[in-house]
Design an enzyme around this catalytic site. Structure first.
Site, PDB file in Angstrom:
ATOM      1  N   GLU A  64       0.854  -1.204   0.000  1.00  0.00           N
ATOM      2  CA  GLU A  64       0.000   0.000   0.000  1.00  0.00           C
ATOM      3  C   GLU A  64       0.882   1.244   0.000  1.00  0.00           C
ATOM      4  O   GLU A  64       0.602   2.224   0.696  1.00  0.00           O
ATOM      5  CB  GLU A  64      -0.942   0.001   1.226  1.00  0.00           C
ATOM      6  CG  GLU A  64      -1.945  -1.132   1.185  1.00  0.00           C
ATOM      7  CD  GLU A  64      -2.493  -1.516   2.555  1.00  0.00           C
ATOM      8  OE1 GLU A  64      -2.116  -0.889   3.549  1.00  0.00           O
ATOM      9  OE2 GLU A  64      -3.281  -2.469   2.606  1.00  0.00           O
TER      10      GLU A  64
ATOM     11  N   ILE B 136       6.976 -12.198   8.226  1.00  0.00           N
ATOM     12  CA  ILE B 136       6.938 -13.505   8.891  1.00  0.00           C
ATOM     13  C   ILE B 136       8.324 -14.157   8.806  1.00  0.00           C
ATOM     14  O   ILE B 136       9.000 -14.069   7.780  1.00  0.00           O
ATOM     15  CB  ILE B 136       5.883 -14.485   8.341  1.00  0.00           C
ATOM     16  CG1 ILE B 136       6.174 -14.875   6.898  1.00  0.00           C
ATOM     17  CG2 ILE B 136       4.471 -13.997   8.476  1.00  0.00           C
ATOM     18  CD1 ILE B 136       5.547 -16.217   6.570  1.00  0.00           C
ATOM     19  N   ILE B 137       8.726 -14.760   9.906  1.00  0.00           N
ATOM     20  CA  ILE B 137       9.831 -15.713   9.871  1.00  0.00           C
ATOM     21  C   ILE B 137       9.125 -17.066   9.804  1.00  0.00           C
ATOM     22  O   ILE B 137       8.532 -17.514  10.794  1.00  0.00           O
ATOM     23  CB  ILE B 137      10.705 -15.638  11.157  1.00  0.00           C
ATOM     24  CG1 ILE B 137      11.210 -14.203  11.417  1.00  0.00           C
ATOM     25  CG2 ILE B 137      11.847 -16.645  11.098  1.00  0.00           C
ATOM     26  CD1 ILE B 137      12.347 -13.748  10.560  1.00  0.00           C
TER      27      ILE B 137
ATOM     28  N   LYS C 251      15.680 -15.260  17.720  1.00  0.00           N
ATOM     29  CA  LYS C 251      17.139 -15.210  17.554  1.00  0.00           C
ATOM     30  C   LYS C 251      17.575 -13.850  17.008  1.00  0.00           C
ATOM     31  O   LYS C 251      18.718 -13.686  16.566  1.00  0.00           O
ATOM     32  CB  LYS C 251      17.605 -16.327  16.621  1.00  0.00           C
ATOM     33  CG  LYS C 251      17.436 -17.733  17.208  1.00  0.00           C
ATOM     34  CD  LYS C 251      17.944 -18.779  16.229  1.00  0.00           C
ATOM     35  CE  LYS C 251      18.173 -20.146  16.838  1.00  0.00           C
ATOM     36  NZ  LYS C 251      17.112 -20.705  17.610  1.00  0.00           N
ATOM     37  N   GLY C 252      16.641 -12.904  16.971  1.00  0.00           N
ATOM     38  CA  GLY C 252      16.997 -11.551  16.531  1.00  0.00           C
ATOM     39  C   GLY C 252      16.809 -11.292  15.038  1.00  0.00           C
ATOM     40  O   GLY C 252      16.980 -10.161  14.577  1.00  0.00           O
TER      41      GLY C 252
ATOM     42  N   PRO D 265       2.558 -10.971  21.512  1.00  0.00           N
ATOM     43  CA  PRO D 265       3.488 -10.069  22.208  1.00  0.00           C
ATOM     44  C   PRO D 265       4.903 -10.106  21.639  1.00  0.00           C
ATOM     45  O   PRO D 265       5.630  -9.117  21.724  1.00  0.00           O
ATOM     46  CB  PRO D 265       3.463 -10.571  23.661  1.00  0.00           C
ATOM     47  CG  PRO D 265       2.967 -11.974  23.589  1.00  0.00           C
ATOM     48  CD  PRO D 265       2.046 -12.028  22.406  1.00  0.00           C
TER      49      PRO D 265
ATOM     50  N   ALA E 261       5.770 -10.227  18.436  1.00  0.00           N
ATOM     51  CA  ALA E 261       5.827  -9.276  17.322  1.00  0.00           C
ATOM     52  C   ALA E 261       5.765  -7.834  17.844  1.00  0.00           C
ATOM     53  O   ALA E 261       6.512  -6.963  17.383  1.00  0.00           O
ATOM     54  CB  ALA E 261       4.673  -9.544  16.357  1.00  0.00           C
TER      55      ALA E 261
ATOM     56  N   TYR F 265       8.460  -4.831  17.113  1.00  0.00           N
ATOM     57  CA  TYR F 265       8.139  -3.538  16.516  1.00  0.00           C
ATOM     58  C   TYR F 265       8.550  -2.395  17.446  1.00  0.00           C
ATOM     59  O   TYR F 265       9.059  -1.375  16.982  1.00  0.00           O
ATOM     60  CB  TYR F 265       6.633  -3.463  16.186  1.00  0.00           C
ATOM     61  CG  TYR F 265       6.179  -4.558  15.233  1.00  0.00           C
ATOM     62  CD1 TYR F 265       7.004  -4.976  14.183  1.00  0.00           C
ATOM     63  CD2 TYR F 265       4.951  -5.197  15.379  1.00  0.00           C
ATOM     64  CE1 TYR F 265       6.615  -5.984  13.313  1.00  0.00           C
ATOM     65  CE2 TYR F 265       4.550  -6.203  14.507  1.00  0.00           C
ATOM     66  CZ  TYR F 265       5.388  -6.595  13.484  1.00  0.00           C
ATOM     67  OH  TYR F 265       4.988  -7.596  12.618  1.00  0.00           O
ATOM     68  N   GLU F 266       8.359  -2.596  18.757  1.00  0.00           N
ATOM     69  CA  GLU F 266       8.791  -1.543  19.700  1.00  0.00           C
ATOM     70  C   GLU F 266      10.308  -1.374  19.653  1.00  0.00           C
ATOM     71  O   GLU F 266      10.814  -0.254  19.691  1.00  0.00           O
ATOM     72  CB  GLU F 266       8.319  -1.879  21.117  1.00  0.00           C
ATOM     73  CG  GLU F 266       6.834  -1.577  21.289  1.00  0.00           C
ATOM     74  CD  GLU F 266       6.263  -2.044  22.621  1.00  0.00           C
ATOM     75  OE1 GLU F 266       5.162  -1.587  22.964  1.00  0.00           O
ATOM     76  OE2 GLU F 266       6.894  -2.876  23.296  1.00  0.00           O
TER      77      GLU F 266
HETATM   78  C1  LIG Z   1       7.070 -11.998  14.956  1.00  0.00           C
HETATM   79  C2  LIG Z   1       8.383 -12.396  14.329  1.00  0.00           C
HETATM   80  C3  LIG Z   1       8.538 -11.707  12.962  1.00  0.00           C
HETATM   81  C4  LIG Z   1       9.518 -11.920  15.239  1.00  0.00           C
HETATM   82  O1  LIG Z   1      10.749 -12.294  14.712  1.00  0.00           O
HETATM   83  P1  LIG Z   1      11.822 -13.013  15.681  1.00  0.00           P
HETATM   84  O2  LIG Z   1      13.053 -13.177  14.895  1.00  0.00           O
HETATM   85  O3  LIG Z   1      11.198 -14.221  16.254  1.00  0.00           O
HETATM   86  O4  LIG Z   1      12.001 -11.884  16.830  1.00  0.00           O
HETATM   87  P2  LIG Z   1      13.343 -11.366  17.523  1.00  0.00           P
HETATM   88  O5  LIG Z   1      14.166 -12.540  17.929  1.00  0.00           O
HETATM   89  O6  LIG Z   1      13.985 -10.350  16.666  1.00  0.00           O
HETATM   90  O7  LIG Z   1      12.749 -10.616  18.817  1.00  0.00           O
HETATM   91  C5  LIG Z   1      11.788 -11.273  19.640  1.00  0.00           C
HETATM   92  C6  LIG Z   1      11.596 -10.461  20.903  1.00  0.00           C
HETATM   93  O8  LIG Z   1      10.335 -10.801  21.478  1.00  0.00           O
HETATM   94  C7  LIG Z   1      10.547 -11.272  22.801  1.00  0.00           C
HETATM   95  N1  LIG Z   1       9.521 -12.253  23.077  1.00  0.00           N
HETATM   96  C8  LIG Z   1       9.413 -13.535  22.654  1.00  0.00           C
HETATM   97  N2  LIG Z   1       8.279 -14.095  23.119  1.00  0.00           N
HETATM   98  C9  LIG Z   1       7.666 -13.134  23.856  1.00  0.00           C
HETATM   99  C10 LIG Z   1       6.459 -13.114  24.598  1.00  0.00           C
HETATM  100  N3  LIG Z   1       5.642 -14.187  24.672  1.00  0.00           N
HETATM  101  N4  LIG Z   1       6.126 -11.955  25.227  1.00  0.00           N
HETATM  102  C11 LIG Z   1       6.925 -10.866  25.158  1.00  0.00           C
HETATM  103  N5  LIG Z   1       8.091 -10.824  24.459  1.00  0.00           N
HETATM  104  C12 LIG Z   1       8.451 -11.966  23.826  1.00  0.00           C
HETATM  105  C13 LIG Z   1      11.961 -11.836  22.785  1.00  0.00           C
HETATM  106  O9  LIG Z   1      12.476 -11.954  24.092  1.00  0.00           O
HETATM  107  C14 LIG Z   1      12.649 -10.743  21.944  1.00  0.00           C
HETATM  108  O10 LIG Z   1      12.832  -9.553  22.674  1.00  0.00           O
HETATM  109  P3  LIG Z   1      14.262  -9.162  23.356  1.00  0.00           P
HETATM  110  O11 LIG Z   1      15.247  -9.071  22.242  1.00  0.00           O
HETATM  111  O12 LIG Z   1      14.009  -7.872  24.030  1.00  0.00           O
HETATM  112  O13 LIG Z   1      14.603 -10.294  24.303  1.00  0.00           O
HETATM  113  C15 LIG Z   1       8.484 -13.959  14.147  1.00  0.00           C
HETATM  114  O14 LIG Z   1       8.528 -14.576  15.416  1.00  0.00           O
HETATM  115  C16 LIG Z   1       7.349 -14.513  13.317  1.00  0.00           C
HETATM  116  O15 LIG Z   1       7.407 -14.475  12.103  1.00  0.00           O
HETATM  117  N6  LIG Z   1       6.259 -15.010  13.960  1.00  0.00           N
HETATM  118  C17 LIG Z   1       5.113 -15.594  13.239  1.00  0.00           C
HETATM  119  C18 LIG Z   1       4.417 -14.629  12.268  1.00  0.00           C
HETATM  120  C19 LIG Z   1       4.143 -13.269  12.905  1.00  0.00           C
HETATM  121  O16 LIG Z   1       3.798 -13.163  14.070  1.00  0.00           O
HETATM  122  N7  LIG Z   1       4.281 -12.207  12.088  1.00  0.00           N
HETATM  123  C20 LIG Z   1       3.973 -10.857  12.527  1.00  0.00           C
HETATM  124  C21 LIG Z   1       2.531 -10.584  12.311  1.00  0.00           C
HETATM  125  S1  LIG Z   1       2.084  -8.927  12.824  1.00  0.00           S
END
Ligand SMILES: CC(C)(COP(=O)(O)OP(=O)(O)OC[C@H]1O[C@@H](n2cnc3c(N)ncnc32)[C@H](O)[C@@H]1OP(=O)(O)O)[C@@H](O)C(=O)NCCC(=O)NCCS
Length: 184
Positions: A83, A96-97, A105-106, A137, A139, A143-144
Site C-alpha cells: 500500500e 513472517i519468519i 534469535k533476533g 506479544p 511481534a 516492533y517496539e
Molecule cells: C514476529 C516475528 C517476525 C519476530 O521475529 P523473531 O526473529 O522471532 O524476533 P526477535 O528474535 O527479533 O525478537 C523477539 C523479541 O520478542 C521477545 N519475546 C518472545 N516471546 C515473547 C512473549 N511471549 N512476550 C513478550 N516478548 C516476547 C523476545 O524476548 C525478543 O525480545 P528481546 O530481544 O528484548 O529479548 C516472528 O517470530 C514470526 O514471524 N512469527 C510468526 C508470524 C508473525 O507473528 N508475524 C507478525 C505478524 S504482525
C-alpha cells in the site's frame, strides 16, 4: 546459485525470492503456527497462488516484497512494504519468519530495521504503519524495538478459536527511525 542481496545486515540479508523457493512460502502460509498471527490463516495458499503473488509484486510498484535470508543463503522468512502511497509517503509493513526454529534469535528485529531503512531512505517514505493482533506479544516487542509506537486499537475485531481479540495499530515516522545504515 549466486546470492542476490538487496539489503545486507549483520546476520541476515534481504533479497528477491528465487522461483525454486516458492514452495517454502506456501509451506509457511499453510502452517497455522505461523499463519495464525497474520491475516493469511483463513486464505487458500498453493504454489499457483504464491507464483501469482510474486508476479503481481514485480508489476506493482505499491508492493516491495523480499525474502529474509541467513548469511549462508537459507531463506527463513519474508517481509514487505505494501500500500505504498508515494504522494503521501506512507506504507504498511508485514513480516513472517516462516522457519519456526529461527524465532527469538533476533532475525525479525534485524530484518524489520533493514526494511525500515530501505523504506525511509530509498523509497522516501515518511510514515510506515502495521497491524498486529494483541495475542502476539513477540511481534509487538520486535516492533517496539524498531521504534514503532502504538497509535490505537480496534477492539474485539479478530475472532479466533472461539474468542475475540483486539487489533493493535502501530506506526513510525522517518524522523523517529535511528538505524540509518543506508544514509551513512
Ligand atoms: C514476529 C516475528 C517476525 C519476530 O521475529 P523473531 O526473529 O522471532 O524476533 P526477535 O528474535 O527479533 O525478537 C523477539 C523479541 O520478542 C521477545 N519475546 C518472545 N516471546 C515473547 C512473549 N511471549 N512476550 C513478550 N516478548 C516476547 C523476545 O524476548 C525478543 O525480545 P528481546 O530481544 O528484548 O529479548 C516472528 O517470530 C514470526 O514471524 N512469527 C510468526 C508470524 C508473525 O507473528 N508475524 C507478525 C505478524 S504482525
Amino acid at each position: 546459485m549466486e546470492k542476490i542481496k538487496k539489503l545486507i545486515g549483520k546476520n541476515v540479508y534481504l533479497g528477491p525470492v528465487p522461483k525454486k523457493n516458492i514452495s517454502k512460502l506456501v509451506k509457511w502460509m499453510n502452517d497455522l503456527d505461523v499463519a495464525m498471527y497474520t491475516c493469511q490463516a483463513t486464505r487458500k495458499h498453493t504454489i499457483e497462488t504464491s507464483k501469482k503473488f510474486q508476479e503481481e509484486c514485480l508489476n506493482d510498484m505499491s508492493i516491495h516484497y523480499y525474502g529474509i535470508f541467513t548469511n549462508d543463503g537459507n531463506l527463513i522468512g519474508g517481509l514487505d512494504l505494501r500500500e505504498i502511497d508515494s504522494i503521501n509517503r506512507t506504507a504498511s509493513l508485514g513480516i513472517i519468519i516462516g522457519e519456526k526454529e529461527y524465532w527469538d534469535k533476533g532475525y525479525g528485529t534485524e530484518s524489520t530495521k533493514l526494511l525500515l531503512d530501505y523504506g525511509f531512505n530509498i523509497l522516501n517514505l515518511n510514515n510506515i504503519m502495521l497491524e498486529v493482533f494483541d495475542f502476539n506479544p513477540r511481534a509487538i516487542r520486535v516492533y517496539e524495538k524498531c521504534g514503532f509506537k502504538i497509535i490505537g486499537k480496534r477492539r474485539k475485531s479478530k475472532f479466533f478459536n472461539g474468542k475475540y481479540y483486539d487489533e493493535i495499530f502501530m506506526d513510525i515516522l522517518a524522523k523517529e527511525f535511528n538505524n540509518l545504515k543506508l544514509k551513512k
